[in-house]
Design a protein around this motif. Sequence first.
Motif, PDB file in Angstrom:
ATOM      1  N   VAL A  62     -47.858  -7.721   8.000  1.00 55.28           N
ATOM      2  CA  VAL A  62     -49.472  -8.001   8.548  1.00 55.28           C
ATOM      3  C   VAL A  62     -50.391  -7.382   7.592  1.00 55.28           C
ATOM      4  O   VAL A  62     -50.085  -6.218   6.940  1.00 55.28           O
ATOM      5  CB  VAL A  62     -49.546  -7.509   9.930  1.00 55.28           C
ATOM      6  N   SER A  63     -51.486  -7.751   7.694  1.00 59.88           N
ATOM      7  CA  SER A  63     -52.350  -7.578   6.451  1.00 59.88           C
ATOM      8  C   SER A  63     -53.832  -7.665   7.146  1.00 59.88           C
ATOM      9  O   SER A  63     -54.228  -8.420   8.124  1.00 59.88           O
ATOM     10  CB  SER A  63     -52.337  -8.413   5.392  1.00 59.88           C
ATOM     11  N   TYR A  64     -54.715  -6.994   6.307  1.00 60.10           N
ATOM     12  CA  TYR A  64     -56.366  -7.115   6.623  1.00 60.10           C
ATOM     13  C   TYR A  64     -56.498  -8.794   6.069  1.00 60.10           C
ATOM     14  O   TYR A  64     -55.707  -9.226   5.278  1.00 60.10           O
ATOM     15  CB  TYR A  64     -57.266  -6.363   5.676  1.00 60.10           C
ATOM     16  N   ARG A  65     -57.513  -9.376   6.750  1.00 61.69           N
ATOM     17  CA  ARG A  65     -57.699 -10.646   6.266  1.00 61.69           C
ATOM     18  C   ARG A  65     -58.605 -10.806   5.148  1.00 61.69           C
ATOM     19  O   ARG A  65     -59.691 -10.417   4.849  1.00 61.69           O
ATOM     20  CB  ARG A  65     -58.697 -11.345   7.303  1.00 61.69           C
ATOM     21  N   SER A  74     -59.396  -2.063   0.992  1.00 61.08           N
ATOM     22  CA  SER A  74     -59.653  -1.278   2.306  1.00 61.08           C
ATOM     23  C   SER A  74     -60.769  -2.167   2.847  1.00 61.08           C
ATOM     24  O   SER A  74     -61.975  -2.382   2.330  1.00 61.08           O
ATOM     25  CB  SER A  74     -59.672  -0.018   2.102  1.00 61.08           C
ATOM     26  N   MET A  75     -60.735  -2.230   4.282  1.00 62.81           N
ATOM     27  CA  MET A  75     -61.713  -2.667   5.220  1.00 62.81           C
ATOM     28  C   MET A  75     -62.049  -1.987   6.402  1.00 62.81           C
ATOM     29  O   MET A  75     -61.057  -1.450   6.833  1.00 62.81           O
ATOM     30  CB  MET A  75     -61.260  -4.298   5.352  1.00 62.81           C
ATOM     31  N   ASP A  76     -63.188  -1.964   6.682  1.00 64.31           N
ATOM     32  CA  ASP A  76     -63.360  -1.212   8.078  1.00 64.31           C
ATOM     33  C   ASP A  76     -63.392  -2.228   9.187  1.00 64.31           C
ATOM     34  O   ASP A  76     -64.441  -3.185   9.436  1.00 64.31           O
ATOM     35  CB  ASP A  76     -64.693  -0.662   8.107  1.00 64.31           C
ATOM     36  N   VAL A  77     -62.288  -2.576   9.892  1.00 65.30           N
ATOM     37  CA  VAL A  77     -62.354  -3.328  10.864  1.00 65.30           C
ATOM     38  C   VAL A  77     -62.135  -2.890  12.214  1.00 65.30           C
ATOM     39  O   VAL A  77     -61.463  -2.040  12.652  1.00 65.30           O
ATOM     40  CB  VAL A  77     -60.919  -4.478  10.787  1.00 65.30           C
ATOM     41  N   PRO A  78     -63.261  -3.301  13.272  1.00 67.31           N
ATOM     42  CA  PRO A  78     -62.988  -2.978  14.388  1.00 67.31           C
ATOM     43  C   PRO A  78     -61.638  -2.976  15.116  1.00 67.31           C
ATOM     44  O   PRO A  78     -60.953  -4.100  14.949  1.00 67.31           O
ATOM     45  CB  PRO A  78     -64.094  -3.698  15.447  1.00 67.31           C
ATOM     46  N   ALA A  79     -61.413  -1.870  15.991  1.00 67.54           N
ATOM     47  CA  ALA A  79     -59.912  -1.667  16.496  1.00 67.54           C
ATOM     48  C   ALA A  79     -59.447  -3.067  17.342  1.00 67.54           C
ATOM     49  O   ALA A  79     -58.452  -3.315  17.044  1.00 67.54           O
ATOM     50  CB  ALA A  79     -59.762  -0.442  17.276  1.00 67.54           C
ATOM     51  N   ASP A  81     -60.570  -6.080  17.013  1.00 68.69           N
ATOM     52  CA  ASP A  81     -60.444  -7.061  16.150  1.00 68.69           C
ATOM     53  C   ASP A  81     -58.944  -6.985  15.386  1.00 68.69           C
ATOM     54  O   ASP A  81     -58.434  -8.154  15.166  1.00 68.69           O
ATOM     55  CB  ASP A  81     -61.593  -7.362  15.071  1.00 68.69           C
ATOM     56  N   LEU A  82     -58.919  -5.721  15.039  1.00 64.97           N
ATOM     57  CA  LEU A  82     -57.703  -5.729  14.074  1.00 64.97           C
ATOM     58  C   LEU A  82     -56.348  -5.899  15.046  1.00 64.97           C
ATOM     59  O   LEU A  82     -55.169  -6.389  14.476  1.00 64.97           O
ATOM     60  CB  LEU A  82     -57.495  -4.349  13.515  1.00 64.97           C
ATOM     61  N   ALA A  83     -56.306  -5.305  16.055  1.00 66.83           N
ATOM     62  CA  ALA A  83     -55.262  -5.562  16.981  1.00 66.83           C
ATOM     63  C   ALA A  83     -54.991  -7.134  17.328  1.00 66.83           C
ATOM     64  O   ALA A  83     -53.848  -7.497  17.390  1.00 66.83           O
ATOM     65  CB  ALA A  83     -55.525  -4.656  18.288  1.00 66.83           C
ATOM     66  N   ALA A  84     -55.964  -7.868  17.613  1.00 65.80           N
ATOM     67  CA  ALA A  84     -55.940  -9.181  17.707  1.00 65.80           C
ATOM     68  C   ALA A  84     -55.388  -9.982  16.423  1.00 65.80           C
ATOM     69  O   ALA A  84     -54.472 -10.926  16.478  1.00 65.80           O
ATOM     70  CB  ALA A  84     -57.236  -9.935  18.436  1.00 65.80           C
ATOM     71  N   GLU A  85     -55.812  -9.639  15.237  1.00 65.67           N
ATOM     72  CA  GLU A  85     -55.446 -10.049  13.997  1.00 65.67           C
ATOM     73  C   GLU A  85     -54.008  -9.743  13.840  1.00 65.67           C
ATOM     74  O   GLU A  85     -53.078 -10.694  13.281  1.00 65.67           O
ATOM     75  CB  GLU A  85     -56.377  -9.682  12.892  1.00 65.67           C
ATOM     76  N   VAL A  86     -53.497  -8.540  14.055  1.00 66.40           N
ATOM     77  CA  VAL A  86     -52.067  -8.180  13.800  1.00 66.40           C
ATOM     78  C   VAL A  86     -51.218  -9.325  14.902  1.00 66.40           C
ATOM     79  O   VAL A  86     -50.347  -9.614  14.576  1.00 66.40           O
ATOM     80  CB  VAL A  86     -51.856  -6.713  14.362  1.00 66.40           C
ATOM     81  N   ALA A  87     -51.603  -9.490  16.036  1.00 64.26           N
ATOM     82  CA  ALA A  87     -50.825  -9.978  17.185  1.00 64.26           C
ATOM     83  C   ALA A  87     -50.824 -11.482  16.624  1.00 64.26           C
ATOM     84  O   ALA A  87     -49.954 -12.274  16.705  1.00 64.26           O
ATOM     85  CB  ALA A  87     -51.523  -9.971  18.440  1.00 64.26           C
ATOM     86  N   TYR A  88     -51.698 -11.739  16.246  1.00 63.22           N
ATOM     87  CA  TYR A  88     -51.834 -13.433  15.449  1.00 63.22           C
ATOM     88  C   TYR A  88     -50.994 -13.693  14.443  1.00 63.22           C
ATOM     89  O   TYR A  88     -50.107 -14.636  14.357  1.00 63.22           O
ATOM     90  CB  TYR A  88     -53.198 -13.703  15.037  1.00 63.22           C
ATOM     91  N   ARG A 119     -52.938   7.834   7.137  1.00 61.47           N
ATOM     92  CA  ARG A 119     -53.853   8.776   7.555  1.00 61.47           C
ATOM     93  C   ARG A 119     -55.028   8.543   8.747  1.00 61.47           C
ATOM     94  O   ARG A 119     -55.687   9.543   9.499  1.00 61.47           O
ATOM     95  CB  ARG A 119     -54.648   9.445   6.469  1.00 61.47           C
ATOM     96  N   ASP A 120     -55.159   7.321   8.973  1.00 60.72           N
ATOM     97  CA  ASP A 120     -56.479   6.713   9.752  1.00 60.72           C
ATOM     98  C   ASP A 120     -55.785   6.422  11.224  1.00 60.72           C
ATOM     99  O   ASP A 120     -55.222   5.433  11.617  1.00 60.72           O
ATOM    100  CB  ASP A 120     -57.032   5.493   9.211  1.00 60.72           C
ATOM    101  N   ALA A 121     -55.996   7.258  12.013  1.00 62.27           N
ATOM    102  CA  ALA A 121     -55.113   7.232  13.392  1.00 62.27           C
ATOM    103  C   ALA A 121     -55.678   5.968  14.032  1.00 62.27           C
ATOM    104  O   ALA A 121     -55.168   5.294  14.956  1.00 62.27           O
ATOM    105  CB  ALA A 121     -55.454   8.444  14.307  1.00 62.27           C
ATOM    106  N   GLY A 122     -57.216   5.730  13.937  1.00 64.72           N
ATOM    107  CA  GLY A 122     -57.626   4.792  14.832  1.00 64.72           C
ATOM    108  C   GLY A 122     -57.169   3.564  14.412  1.00 64.72           C
ATOM    109  O   GLY A 122     -56.793   2.279  15.103  1.00 64.72           O
ATOM    110  N   GLN A 123     -57.031   3.131  12.975  1.00 65.29           N
ATOM    111  CA  GLN A 123     -56.586   1.704  12.514  1.00 65.29           C
ATOM    112  C   GLN A 123     -54.955   1.676  12.876  1.00 65.29           C
ATOM    113  O   GLN A 123     -54.395   0.719  12.995  1.00 65.29           O
ATOM    114  CB  GLN A 123     -56.570   1.709  10.975  1.00 65.29           C
TER     115      GLN A 123
END
Length: 250
Positions: A62-65, A74-79, A81-88, A119-123
Amino acid sequence: MIDLNADLGEGFGRWQLTDDDALLTSVTSANVACGFHAGDPVTMRHVCERAVAAGVSIGAQVSYRDLAGFGRRSMDVPAADLAAEVAYQIGALEIFARAAGSAVRYVKPHGALYNRCVRDAGQAAAVVEGIRLAGGTLPVLGLPGSELHSAAAAAGLPVVNEAFADRGYRPDGTLVPRTEPGALLDDPERIIARCFAIARGEEVTAVDGTPLRLPARSLCLHGDTPGAAQLARRIRAELGGADVTLKAFA
């Protein structure tokens, strides 16, 4: 015993970066691009069918779009949105894996997302939430000690430590960014020696000479490394000749 994984399906339409058919004769796990950094439905279907025929485990990479940047920006994707894109992405690959008679067995982030989740716990938490949204408890392949593995373990997902055959390491065990000297190993003999050391639990050296131990259940050889298919064949043959069993972890 160790797994050998490679990134596959990294093409789009008529453009192909990786020699998928050749790599599938040597690797034990295939990290298949799911359309966000590379890959398309026809490519995903082809790789899944060939992986099943070869007895290779299928994983969702899985990747950033980021098709234009190959997922390495590197991208700043809201959490959320990123969760939905990973699931997709997992869901898209699952269709073709099941049609081929198998299933997605694990998840590995690609490129900038992989490095960001060290290192980014949120992502990292968003990636794990995406895996949960996809409806399973899939193992997560990643860097030992990463925030991704911490988040996965906290969510009850199995974690699998990975080491890289063809990438340079910093003294802290993280990867040298591709924009810096020493990021890529291009000498086949060094790559083979690195594989032996990791498989045996021996030390390898960081770019500054610092000794490192890289506890790993899986070795990664990048599919776009020059001569990757030939290297994979050598790794499989030489490790096997030294009584190291190559076997998928999932």
